[in-house]
Design an enzyme around this catalytic site. Structure first.
Site, PDB file in Angstrom:
ATOM      1  N   GLU A  60       0.886  -1.120  -0.201  1.00  0.00           N
ATOM      2  CA  GLU A  60       0.106   0.003  -0.118  1.00  0.00           C
ATOM      3  C   GLU A  60       0.938   1.154  -0.057  1.00  0.00           C
ATOM      4  O   GLU A  60       0.525   2.289  -0.610  1.00  0.00           O
ATOM      5  CB  GLU A  60      -1.066   0.042   1.231  1.00  0.00           C
ATOM      6  CG  GLU A  60      -2.150  -1.002   0.965  1.00  0.00           C
ATOM      7  CD  GLU A  60      -1.695  -2.538   1.199  1.00  0.00           C
ATOM      8  OE1 GLU A  60      -0.693  -2.810   1.840  1.00  0.00           O
ATOM      9  OE2 GLU A  60      -2.492  -3.415   0.781  1.00  0.00           O
ATOM     10  N   HIS A 129     -11.729  -5.391   8.200  1.00  0.00           N
ATOM     11  CA  HIS A 129     -12.385  -4.894   6.946  1.00  0.00           C
ATOM     12  C   HIS A 129     -13.363  -4.011   7.186  1.00  0.00           C
ATOM     13  O   HIS A 129     -14.268  -3.755   6.309  1.00  0.00           O
ATOM     14  CB  HIS A 129     -12.747  -6.140   6.411  1.00  0.00           C
ATOM     15  CG  HIS A 129     -11.882  -7.085   5.757  1.00  0.00           C
ATOM     16  ND1 HIS A 129     -10.843  -7.961   6.539  1.00  0.00           N
ATOM     17  CD2 HIS A 129     -11.488  -7.206   4.336  1.00  0.00           C
ATOM     18  CE1 HIS A 129      -9.923  -8.441   6.000  1.00  0.00           C
ATOM     19  NE2 HIS A 129     -10.409  -8.287   4.552  1.00  0.00           N
TER      20      HIS A 129
END
Ligand SMILES: Cc1ncc(C[n+]2csc(CCOP(=O)(O)OP(=O)(O)O)c2C)c(N)n1
Lengths: 327, 312
Positions: A60, A129
């Protein structure tokens, strides 16, 4: 008459931006062949090629860092983080470079990048999540933080974000990607990223919300209407900067305000709005401004999630308190 | 005079320019006229080599150690005084990326720029400089991985001065031959002497051409000595022994080059003295401008946070 999900309208917006502007680049994990884990980028690699729709390595910080270099060489990257819970390795790039580049070079260089990511709970997803840490980004001067709450708004907002030339954190409510489809006859660019939208006008109370919590908020507005109580509903749309003109004008009229979000309760966007309302309208308020957020707690794994997230009951309870407030 | 000798003489002028500016900057810091300042002393042969060989339109992603190259790519002493004197206008120069303070983060920016060149099908390359310490950070490996994966036109240049502030290479890295780190990414790499301008400029010319013509990443590790403290806030005597310091000073690249030029009758002591005076005058003129400047304005600066200013 065609109906669209939010995943589809974002896909259409990205498709249009790739078609209209050769500088547009998409980068993210699994966004190519697989079309993204939520299928938001479905078919875009096939249509625009692997050079412009990059199935990136799993890193990321790298996605953010590369986007910066591309943007400073004239490309317009739209980067996807698979979940907000996995954006954190990129914070150094986003905070130390993306938000500051225009300022520190006095506009010689800038980072017009859109960082897209799903956020929020309600999907019974694995741990990490379901985060709603939008407040982290709203805290950073130099960034814009946007979040749509309907498929039609998602389309227009994505295109408006692209036109803005400022770096944008674009938060897509995970729960709404495939939730309910919206009938859309024409797609348009009639959204201004600086302005909150008033979805319902009313005189008794101002209800401010954004992203996934707009679903609950809309239901509440309808339910109260049946009882003759008219709530003015504001979809904030932009969490940084915040459209205080719209908010203050509304609360000037209603004199009561409740703010609803899925983020943890303290030091967040809702707190900031509450602060500003009391500062500007102190003598005008009939009741204290109240927040209905999630608890100040990490988001629990999904069996306890419903205890943690605001829901219609929790929000109604607070609205009733504010409506019944006596000094 | 052969071309390479010409290069050496003009390179020497830049090295001397940077060295004299560094003396001035350190003195300014001591007098409270600028803030913390990182010098380049001892590493000028590497940075001037880059300045001589990198194309004007190429993209250079520097870090804070890079003063000599910055001077060669359009920064005036005034800009560098501003850069270290608390004034963002020091970042407003040229078209390169601004110096990066967060270690290693800019390596990815260079890879992103190289990707842009690749898909725009232009002939430019990206060149990024980094210290030995920066090779510990994920950004470095992420950039190597992506550059190798996409055959990007990028040259990674490590200024291996063997210290990251106080931490020596032996404590920094399980692989002390830093160029070998590129192996696992299938990227060509070399370890080179960074103290000799002839060597740095020739090798940089060669590898810059290679990167440009083959559109492949290359990594070069140059061994240098940092003859200054890490910054003006540091005291290298706390972590470098007297023996090491003396040995490093004995290999000062500026002195070495001056001797070579003297031997080849390209620069005598009188000429050197005149050159020094001329460069110091340039520095002094900018210094006067810097000290007397009152044009910095908070409202102007603030107008640069967003492309489109949001409401109040
Ligand atoms: C991410 C980050 N961590 C820590 C620092 C503080 N810091 C500044 S310079 C430095 C050492 C860097 O050493 P190296 O990469 O070898 O470069 P050199 O200064 O020796 O040229 C450190 C730890 C920083 N600037 N950025």
């Amino acid at each position: 008459m065609t109906h669209y999900s939010m995943a589809q309208t974002i896909n259409l917006a990205l498709d249009s931006l790739l078609s209209e502007d050769q500088r547009t680049i998409l980068i993210g994990e699994d966004i190519g062949l697989n079309g993204g884990v939520f299928r938001v980028t479905s078919q875009l690699m096939e249509k625009f090629g692997e050079e412009r729709v990059i199935d990136s390595p799993l890193a990321e910080n790298m996605i953010a860092g590369l986007s910066i270099g591309m943007a400073m060489q004239g490309l317009k990257p739209i980067a996807e983080f698979q979940f907000l819970g996995f954006i954190y390795p990129a914070l150094e790039q986003i905070i130390s470079h993306v938000s500051k580049m225009r300022y520190r070079t006095l506009s010689r260089l800038s980072c017009p990048i859109i960082f897209r990511t799903p956020y929020g709970g309600g999907l019974n997803a694995p741990e990490h999540h379901s985060e709603s840490t939008e407040g982290l980004f709203a805290q950073i001067p130099g960034l814009r933080v946007l979040t749509p709450s309907t498929p039609a708004k998602a389309y227009s907002l994505m295109r408006a974000a692209f036109q803005s030339n400022d770096p944008v954190i674009f938060l897509e409510p995970t729960k709404l990607y495939h939730a309910s489809k919206q009938e859309i006859t024409t797609f348009n660019d009639n959204i201004n990223i600086n302005t909150a939208s008033i979805e319902n006008t009313g005189q008794h109370l101002t209800l401010i919300s954004w992203g996934p919590m707009m679903v609950e908020s809309r239901k509440i507005v309808s339910a109260y209407r049946e009882h003759g109580i008219h709530i003015e509903l504001i979809d904030l749309v932009s969490l940084q900067p915040i459209d205080y003109d719209t908010i203050i004008n509304s609360v000037l009229k209603t004199r009561r305000c409740v703010i609803v979000s899925e983020a943890a309760n303290t030091v967040g966007v809702a707190s900031e709005i509450a602060y500003t309302i009391q500062e500007k309208l102190f003598n005008h308020l009939i009741a204290p401004v109240k927040r209905v957020n999630a608890d100040h707690h990490v988001i629990p794994y999904y069996k306890l999630e419903s205890m943690y997230r605001p829901n219609i009951n929790k929000i109604s309870k607070v609205i009733n308190q504010v409506l019944a407030w006596k000094n | 005079m052969p071309e390479s000798m010409n290069d050496l003489l003009s390179g020497y002028k830049w090295m001397l320019f940077s060295r004299l500016l560094e003396e001035k900057m350190v003195s300014m810091q001591r007098h409270g006229e600028i803030g913390t300042y990182p010098g380049s002393k001892g590493q000028e042969a590497l940075y001037v080599g880059i300045g001589l060989k990198l194309g004007q339109k190429d993209c250079y992603a520097p870090y804070y150690r890079d003063q000599p190259t910055l001077l060669m790519r359009g920064y005036r002493p005034l800009d560098l005084m501003r850069l270290w004197g608390g004034d963002e206008r020091g970042n407003q120069v040229g078209h390169d990326f601004p110096i990066s303070i967060p270690i290693a983060t800019h390596i990815l920016h260079a890879a992103g720029a190289a990707y842009a060149f690749k898909i725009k099908k232009t002939k430019e390359i990206a060149l990024v400089t980094l210290g030995d310490g920066a090779t510990s950070k994920g950004d470095f490996y992420e950039a190597l991985n992506f550059s190798g994966l996409y055959d990007l036109p990028i040259l990674f240049v490590i200024n291996n001065n063997r210290y990251a502030i106080s931490v020596p290479l032996e404590k920094q890295s399980s692989q002390i031959d830093l160029y070998k780190k590129a192996d696992s990414f299938d990227i060509e790499s070399h370890q080179l002497d960074g103290l000799c301008l002839k060597n740095t400029s020739e090798s940089l010319e060669h590898y810059i051409n290679q990167v440009r013509s083959r559109s492949r990443p290359i990594l070069l590790e140059y061994k240098t000595h940092r003859l200054c403290d890490h910054t003006t806030s540091d005291d290298a005597k706390r972590y470098k022994s007297k023996t090491i310091i003396e040995k490093e000073i004995a290999e000062d690249p500026l002195v070495k080059l001056r001797n070579t030029l003297r031997e080849h009758q390209l620069l005598n002591d009188h000429q050197n003295k005149l050159l020094k005076e001329e460069l110091n005058e340039t520095i002094q003129a900018d210094y006067v401008q810097f000290i007397n400047d009152s044009t910095l304005n908070y409202a102007d600066a603030k107008s640069h946070l967003y492309a489109e200013l949001p409401m109040k």
